[in-house]
Design an enzyme around this catalytic site. Structure first.
Site, PDB file in Angstrom:
ATOM      1  N   CYS A  77       0.841  -1.204   0.000  1.00 19.41           N
ATOM      2  CA  CYS A  77       0.000   0.000   0.000  1.00 19.41           C
ATOM      3  C   CYS A  77       0.878   1.257   0.000  1.00 19.41           C
ATOM      4  CB  CYS A  77      -0.999  -0.044   1.154  1.00 19.41           C
ATOM      5  SG  CYS A  77      -2.355   1.120   0.904  1.00 19.41           S
ATOM      6  N   HIS A 100      -3.782  -4.952   0.404  1.00 19.11           N
ATOM      7  CA  HIS A 100      -3.303  -5.374   1.731  1.00 19.11           C
ATOM      8  C   HIS A 100      -3.402  -6.882   1.916  1.00 19.11           C
ATOM      9  CE1 HIS A 100      -2.661  -1.579   3.851  1.00 19.11           C
ATOM     10  NE2 HIS A 100      -3.641  -1.095   3.110  1.00 19.11           N
ATOM     11  N   GLU A 110      -2.044  -8.589   4.105  1.00 17.62           N
ATOM     12  CA  GLU A 110      -1.922  -8.972   5.522  1.00 17.62           C
ATOM     13  C   GLU A 110      -3.234  -8.838   6.295  1.00 17.62           C
ATOM     14  OE1 GLU A 110      -1.237  -6.101   4.336  1.00 17.62           O
ATOM     15  OE2 GLU A 110      -1.963  -4.641   5.785  1.00 17.62           O
TER      16      GLU A 110
END
Ligand SMILES: *[C@@H]1O[C@H](CO)[C@@H](O)[C@H](O)[C@H]1NC(C)=O
Ligand SMILES: *[C@@H]1O[C@H](CO)[C@@H](O)[C@H](O)[C@H]1NC(C)=O
Ligand SMILES: *[C@@H]1O[C@H](CO)[C@@H](O)[C@H](O)[C@H]1NC(C)=O
Ligand SMILES: *[C@@H]1O[C@H](CO)[C@@H](O)[C@H](O)[C@H]1NC(C)=O
Ligand SMILES: *[C@@H]1O[C@H](CO)[C@@H](O)[C@H](O)[C@H]1NC(C)=O
Ligand SMILES: *[C@@H]1O[C@H](CO)[C@@H](O)[C@H](O)[C@H]1NC(C)=O
Length: 322
Positions: free
Chosen positions: A127, A238, A240
């Site tokens: 990001c 993202h 994660e």
């Protein structure tokens, strides 16, 4: 005689597939703009959201925090001792003096130098971290443009030449089809990199655009890019969050496909870092540099992050990798 060779390899933490089976990855801390409002009475100088730490741990890496605003000598130690670096997402300005972007720019240049000397040193930007890779690559120029891709999960649009990329060189078929057909990349950004801005800044010879997506107004942005020469990778989404962030208002998908894709990107990232064979100069320095020396805290109920590492000025002063 062969066992002597194996013991030798074990001692040096090297193996035949990669350079280390026990990678240690740096995560660059960020200014606390995105979270300070939740801590009106604390003076936080930087933080790391725990989801990035867990993301790397989920593929067998350990993490050290990397401070912002430090000396060149400190960042030289960081890249010499670690097996790669992750620039996390978050919210900060690229023009802060001694901030995230300045540190990322220094690390970017050091990583280029290491790779030029034949030491495989990966950088992974997620990001804002992908945007800061472009910032550093453009010599410290903020080339992002505004866009709107907040809280949207998307399938990736692959460049016709995507199969030439390193990211998708050995991707299992079912992961590729999930990436192509399902909403498995979670976007949360108001800035984008596009083909045009890369072109305008002469970066298309340097970066391979691997995937693209549309923001909510149909503006096409780059969702994955990789450096053509160095193991540097940018993910605009993202990977994660689907396994490690649960703030409901953020509408993060947590289904099996998202979790599986998340694991793919974690394995890729840590796999790249495993190709590096840097080591800490001794076990004591390694041990006292790991992020486990710091307490993770539970974020407030409305915080975007479930768990965080909060740093004041004292940690960077004490933990200098010496
Ligand atoms: C940094 O950038 C922000 C946003 O573009 C701007 O508001 C601010 O004035 C800039 N700060 C400095 C020190 O240039
Ligand atoms: C580490 O890798 C470099 C090449 O990337 C190689 O020259 C060096 O011998 C390796 N060192 C060890 C200890 O394996
Ligand atoms: C794909 O790669 C080939 C050969 O490298 C190149 O000629 C072609 O322009 C590329 N196509 C796109 C869409 O980038
Ligand atoms: C992906 O999300 C969009 C809305 O953002 C929706 O229209 C579409 O049906 C979703 N696709 C899948 C496969 O769930
Ligand atoms: C890009 O390259 C062209 C030709 O070499 C040059 O004229 C131009 O100034 C460069 N643009 C940037 C932003 O560096
Ligand atoms: C959290 O957000 C909700 C919804 O906006 C609000 O009602 C609540 O008061 C907030 N809680 C705290 C502790 O700020």
């Amino acid at each position: 005689m062969r066992w002597i060779f194996y013991v030798f390899c074990l001692l040096l933490r090297i193996n035949f597939l990669g350079a280390t089976e026990t990678p240690i990855v740096g995560i660059l801390a960020l200014e606390p703009y995105g979270i300070q409002k939740f801590y009106p009475n604390l003076h936080i100088s930087s933080y790391i959201s725990a989801s990035y730490v867990k993301f790397l741990e989920s593929s067998g890496a350990r993490v050290i925090p990397v401070w912002i605003g430090q000396s060149l000598e400190y960042y030289e130690r960081v890249v010499r001792f670690t097996n790669g670096m992750l620039f996390p997402g978050g919210a900060t300005y690229f023009n802060e003096s001694k901030g995230y972007a300045e540190a990322a720019k220094i690390i970017f240049r050091l990583a280029e130098e290491l790779n030029d000397r034949g030491i495989y040193y990966p950088l992974i930007g997620i990001c804002l971290g992908m945007q800061v890779l472009a910032f550093a690559s453009a010599g410290g120029k903020d080339i992002r443009i505004g866009c709107d891709a907040m809280k949207v999960s998307l399938p990736l649009e692959f460049d016709p030449n995507y199969s030439e990329s390193r990211v998708f060189k050995d991707t299992p078929k079912e992961i590729l089809s999930d990436l192509r057909d399902k909403n498995v990349t979670y976007n949360y950004h108001k800035y984008c990199l596009t083909d045009e801005v890369l072109n305008d800044n002469n970066l298309t010879d340097i970066w391979r655009i691997v995937t693209r997506n549309d923001d909510i107004h149909g503006k096409k942005f780059i969702s994955i890019m990789e450096h053509k020469k160095y193991p540097f990778y940018g993910f605009q989404f993202h990977p994660e969050k689907s396994k490690f962030e649960f703030q409901e208002r953020l509408m993060i998908p947590h289904d099996l496909y998202n979790r599986r894709v998340s694991q793919f990107f974690a394995d890729f990232t840590v796999g790249e870092c495993s190709k590096n064979n840097n080591t800490f100069p001794d076990r004591n320095i390694e041990h006292r540099s790991l992020i486990y020396n710091f307490n993770v805290v539970l974020g407030p109920i409305n915080c975007s992050y479930l768990q965080l590492y909060l740093f004041t000025d004292s940690e960077p002063a004490q933990y200098q990798l010496v």
